[in-house]
Design a protein around this motif. Structure first.
Motif, mmCIF file in Angstrom:
data_model
loop_
_atom_site.group_PDB
_atom_site.id
_atom_site.type_symbol
_atom_site.label_atom_id
_atom_site.label_comp_id
_atom_site.label_asym_id
_atom_site.label_seq_id
_atom_site.Cartn_x
_atom_site.Cartn_y
_atom_site.Cartn_z
ATOM 1 N N ARG A 5 -7.993 -61.473 15.990
ATOM 2 C CA ARG A 5 -8.121 -60.368 16.951
ATOM 3 C C ARG A 5 -9.558 -60.235 17.424
ATOM 4 O O ARG A 5 -9.806 -60.013 18.609
ATOM 5 C CB ARG A 5 -7.626 -59.068 16.330
ATOM 6 N N SER A 43 -10.372 -63.170 19.719
ATOM 7 C CA SER A 43 -9.737 -63.031 21.033
ATOM 8 C C SER A 43 -10.494 -62.057 21.923
ATOM 9 O O SER A 43 -10.533 -62.232 23.137
ATOM 10 C CB SER A 43 -8.275 -62.615 20.898
ATOM 11 N N GLN A 94 -8.498 -71.613 21.410
ATOM 12 C CA GLN A 94 -7.384 -71.887 22.309
ATOM 13 C C GLN A 94 -6.338 -72.786 21.649
ATOM 14 O O GLN A 94 -5.138 -72.578 21.830
ATOM 15 C CB GLN A 94 -7.891 -72.507 23.608
ATOM 16 N N PHE A 108 -4.386 -70.630 19.196
ATOM 17 C CA PHE A 108 -3.526 -69.718 19.934
ATOM 18 C C PHE A 108 -2.296 -70.454 20.465
ATOM 19 O O PHE A 108 -1.165 -69.972 20.348
ATOM 20 C CB PHE A 108 -4.305 -69.058 21.080
ATOM 21 N N GLU A 109 -2.491 -71.647 21.033
ATOM 22 C CA GLU A 109 -1.370 -72.425 21.553
ATOM 23 C C GLU A 109 -0.426 -72.833 20.425
ATOM 24 O O GLU A 109 0.797 -72.784 20.577
ATOM 25 C CB GLU A 109 -1.884 -73.680 22.269
ATOM 26 N N HIS A 110 -0.973 -73.206 19.279
ATOM 27 C CA HIS A 110 -0.144 -73.580 18.149
ATOM 28 C C HIS A 110 0.701 -72.405 17.655
ATOM 29 O O HIS A 110 1.908 -72.548 17.408
ATOM 30 C CB HIS A 110 -1.005 -74.115 17.005
ATOM 31 N N LEU A 111 0.075 -71.243 17.541
ATOM 32 C CA LEU A 111 0.811 -70.059 17.098
ATOM 33 C C LEU A 111 1.895 -69.686 18.104
ATOM 34 O O LEU A 111 2.997 -69.273 17.720
ATOM 35 C CB LEU A 111 -0.142 -68.890 16.884
ATOM 36 N N ASP A 112 1.606 -69.848 19.364
ATOM 37 C CA ASP A 112 2.586 -69.538 20.410
ATOM 38 C C ASP A 112 3.775 -70.497 20.313
ATOM 39 O O ASP A 112 4.924 -70.075 20.494
ATOM 40 C CB ASP A 112 1.917 -69.642 21.785
ATOM 41 N N GLU A 113 3.529 -71.762 20.004
ATOM 42 C CA GLU A 113 4.600 -72.744 19.864
ATOM 43 C C GLU A 113 5.490 -72.442 18.661
ATOM 44 O O GLU A 113 6.702 -72.607 18.728
ATOM 45 C CB GLU A 113 4.036 -74.151 19.710
ATOM 46 N N THR A 114 4.891 -72.001 17.574
ATOM 47 C CA THR A 114 5.654 -71.761 16.354
ATOM 48 C C THR A 114 6.505 -70.503 16.439
ATOM 49 O O THR A 114 7.460 -70.361 15.686
ATOM 50 C CB THR A 114 4.743 -71.680 15.112
ATOM 51 N N THR A 115 6.186 -69.585 17.345
ATOM 52 C CA THR A 115 6.986 -68.364 17.475
ATOM 53 C C THR A 115 8.085 -68.521 18.507
ATOM 54 O O THR A 115 8.930 -67.661 18.637
ATOM 55 C CB THR A 115 6.098 -67.152 17.852
ATOM 56 N N ALA A 116 8.069 -69.596 19.262
ATOM 57 C CA ALA A 116 9.089 -69.800 20.309
ATOM 58 C C ALA A 116 10.348 -70.411 19.754
ATOM 59 O O ALA A 116 10.483 -70.882 18.710
ATOM 60 C CB ALA A 116 8.525 -70.703 21.403
#
Length: 75
Positions: A2, A5, A64, A67-75
């Motif tokens: 946080r 970011s 970045q 962030f992209e990795h975390l976004d992929e794992t939640t999708a």
């Protein structure tokens, strides 16, 4: 994450970070000292205020990627 970011676009003083994160300044300062120790953020003093920013563009790239990795794992 946080804190990182919030530092992506600009430098911010501890007080403003504490307000935005709904944390006390002591807790934010502790986290920032840790981030400084591992060279993810740097700081400058201006009077009584301490402003923090991401260390360099490598840290932004690192952030970045996470962030992209975390976004992929939640999708």
């Amino acid at each position: 994450m946080r804190i990182l970011s919030m530092l992506v676009d600009r430098e911010i003083c501890v007080g403003d970070l504490a307000i935005a994160l709904d944390m006390n300044e002591s807790a934010v300062s502790h986290q920032l000292r840790t981030l400084c120790a591992i060279r993810l953020v740097s700081f400058r003093k201006q009077g009584r205020h301490v402003f923090y920013r991401l260390q360099d563009h490598h840290v932004l790239t690192f952030y970045q990627a996470i962030f992209e990795h975390l976004d992929e794992t939640t999708a």
